[in-house]
Design a protein around this motif. Structure first.
Motif, mmCIF file in Angstrom:
data_model
loop_
_atom_site.group_PDB
_atom_site.id
_atom_site.type_symbol
_atom_site.label_atom_id
_atom_site.label_comp_id
_atom_site.label_asym_id
_atom_site.label_seq_id
_atom_site.Cartn_x
_atom_site.Cartn_y
_atom_site.Cartn_z
ATOM 1 N N LEU A 181 -1.872 -2.038 0.362
ATOM 2 C CA LEU A 181 -1.097 -0.898 -0.133
ATOM 3 C C LEU A 181 -0.157 -0.384 0.943
ATOM 4 N N TYR B 181 -5.292 -4.981 -3.565
ATOM 5 C CA TYR B 181 -4.192 -5.512 -2.747
ATOM 6 C C TYR B 181 -3.960 -4.677 -1.495
ATOM 7 N N VAL C 170 -13.322 0.491 5.538
ATOM 8 C CA VAL C 170 -13.394 0.404 4.072
ATOM 9 C C VAL C 170 -12.115 -0.259 3.576
ATOM 10 N N GLY D 256 -3.657 3.965 8.488
ATOM 11 C CA GLY D 256 -2.767 3.361 9.480
ATOM 12 C C GLY D 256 -1.296 3.494 9.126
ATOM 13 N N PRO D 257 -0.419 3.135 10.078
ATOM 14 C CA PRO D 257 1.032 3.228 9.862
ATOM 15 C C PRO D 257 1.552 2.021 9.067
ATOM 16 N N GLU D 258 2.841 2.005 8.812
ATOM 17 C CA GLU D 258 3.455 0.922 8.012
ATOM 18 C C GLU D 258 3.051 -0.458 8.530
ATOM 19 N N LEU E 12 -9.749 -1.026 0.245
ATOM 20 C CA LEU E 12 -9.468 -0.662 -1.147
ATOM 21 C C LEU E 12 -9.024 -1.914 -1.885
ATOM 22 N N LEU F 35 -9.635 3.328 6.925
ATOM 23 C CA LEU F 35 -9.050 2.459 5.886
ATOM 24 C C LEU F 35 -8.463 1.243 6.565
ATOM 25 N N ASP F 36 -9.007 0.086 6.238
ATOM 26 C CA ASP F 36 -8.612 -1.134 6.946
ATOM 27 C C ASP F 36 -8.497 -2.281 5.949
ATOM 28 N N ASN F 37 -7.256 -2.703 5.713
ATOM 29 C CA ASN F 37 -7.056 -3.753 4.713
ATOM 30 C C ASN F 37 -7.514 -5.132 5.202
ATOM 31 N N PHE F 38 -7.754 -5.260 6.517
ATOM 32 C CA PHE F 38 -8.179 -6.547 7.043
ATOM 33 C C PHE F 38 -9.695 -6.689 7.129
HETATM 34 N N1 SAH Z 1 1.737 -4.484 7.240
HETATM 35 C C1 SAH Z 1 0.385 -4.079 7.357
HETATM 36 C C2 SAH Z 1 0.022 -3.188 6.204
HETATM 37 C C3 SAH Z 1 -0.456 -1.926 6.649
HETATM 38 S S1 SAH Z 1 -0.671 -0.872 5.305
HETATM 39 C C4 SAH Z 1 -0.541 -5.251 7.329
HETATM 40 O O1 SAH Z 1 -0.093 -6.332 7.047
HETATM 41 O O2 SAH Z 1 -1.691 -5.054 7.617
HETATM 42 C C5 SAH Z 1 -0.867 0.648 6.134
HETATM 43 C C6 SAH Z 1 -2.245 1.182 6.189
HETATM 44 O O3 SAH Z 1 -2.708 1.498 4.898
HETATM 45 C C7 SAH Z 1 -3.286 0.272 6.774
HETATM 46 O O4 SAH Z 1 -3.321 0.310 8.165
HETATM 47 C C8 SAH Z 1 -4.567 0.825 6.154
HETATM 48 O O5 SAH Z 1 -5.011 1.952 6.871
HETATM 49 C C9 SAH Z 1 -4.091 1.258 4.787
HETATM 50 N N2 SAH Z 1 -4.304 0.258 3.750
HETATM 51 C C10 SAH Z 1 -3.365 -0.401 3.029
HETATM 52 N N3 SAH Z 1 -3.917 -1.197 2.106
HETATM 53 C C11 SAH Z 1 -5.247 -1.058 2.234
HETATM 54 C C12 SAH Z 1 -6.368 -1.590 1.570
HETATM 55 N N4 SAH Z 1 -6.247 -2.470 0.577
HETATM 56 N N5 SAH Z 1 -7.592 -1.204 1.980
HETATM 57 C C13 SAH Z 1 -7.752 -0.328 2.980
HETATM 58 N N6 SAH Z 1 -6.738 0.221 3.651
HETATM 59 C C14 SAH Z 1 -5.488 -0.115 3.291
#
Ligand code: SAH
Length: 233
Positions: free
Chosen positions: A214, A212, A207, A186-188, A209, A161-164
């Motif tokens: 989360l 936004y 992937v 991942g962690p906070e 999600l 899970l990778d928001n970037f």
């Molecule tokens: N402060 C960090 C947020 C990490 S959120 C930042 O700015 O990147 C913590 C973890 O939740 C992330 O490492 C990822 O594994 C997961 N996560 C949060 N939102 C997500 C999203 N929209 N899609 C996929 N993974 C997400």
């Protein structure tokens, strides 16, 4: 129906003692009343037959067949700095049906192995309570903490899970005919670039999600719920 764990079975009877018996008394369950017993991956409908000083006895009426998911989901959860968040994630993950839970040590996670190992007793308790609450017949397997560098994509589908990432969205994944899936959360503070690069090279699929970013606990719950509902063969 309230569920309990017995300490032994003799023929058609289950024996309930210790803290489980205490719960039964607190719930004021009376003779002849129906209760559920969780025993060896099954749930039994029983009636309360006897309430002694040390233990209670319940007689089997029928075997209920609650579903054990066909899909085995492993959650690798980066350990959060607030350990109460881990408690929350475990409770929800049990309700949602994951099979294995591994606390994950990453660059930005909580790293005190001793404190994590100490927490395991509490996690087991939370997991068993969640089992009873949700009527789940099988135990969650809680593994020892693992370092991110040691992770291997051992399942049929391995999700990071990778928001970037410009990686896949859930809709682009193929969930058909899977028996095992793993998901890394991942962690906070998120993963470092080095970490996500390493995991991608190893074969974990990034992937994202929608829509936004989360919190880690929201990401875990959302991902598990999607996978459990779409991937069950
Ligand atoms: N402060 C960090 C947020 C990490 S959120 C930042 O700015 O990147 C913590 C973890 O939740 C992330 O490492 C990822 O594994 C997961 N996560 C949060 N939102 C997500 C999203 N929209 N899609 C996929 N993974 C997400």
């Amino acid at each position: 129906m309230h569920l309990f764990f017995p300490f032994q079975r003799k023929g058609n009877f289950f024996y309930i003692s210790g803290s489980e018996y205490k719960h039964l008394k607190v719930r004021r369950i009376r003779f002849g009343e129906e209760i559920g017993i969780i025993y060896k991956n099954r749930v039994y409908k029983c009636v309360l037959k006897e309430k002694g000083k040390e233990y209670a006895i319940a007689e089997i009426v029928s075997v209920l067949e609650p579903e054990i998911p066909n899909i085995e989901l492993t959650l690798y959860q980066a350990v959060t700095h607030n350990l109460q968040t881990m408690d929350f994630i475990i409770q929800k993950a049990v309700e949602l049906g994951i099979a294995h839970f591994t606390p994950l040590i990453t660059e930005r996670s909580f790293k005190n192995i001793h404190a994590i190992e100490k927490r395991e007793v509490r996690w087991k308790k939370i997991a068993t309570e969640a089992m009873k609450q949700s009527g789940r017949p099988n135990f969650l397997k809680i593994n020892p903490p693992q370092n991110l560098e040691d992770l291997e994509p051992n399942c049929e589908l391995n999700i990071l899970l990778d928001n970037f990432s410009e990686g896949l969205t859930v809709k682009e994944l193929t969930f058909e005919n899977l028996q095992s899936v793993s998901v890394i959360v991942g962690p906070e503070g998120g993963f470092s670039k080095k970490e996500t690069d390493l995991l991608r090279r190893k074969g974990f699929i990034p992937v994202r999600l929608k829509p936004y970013v989360l919190r880690t606990e929201t990401a875990a719950v959302a991902a598990i719920s999607i996978i459990m509902n779409f991937a069950d063969p």
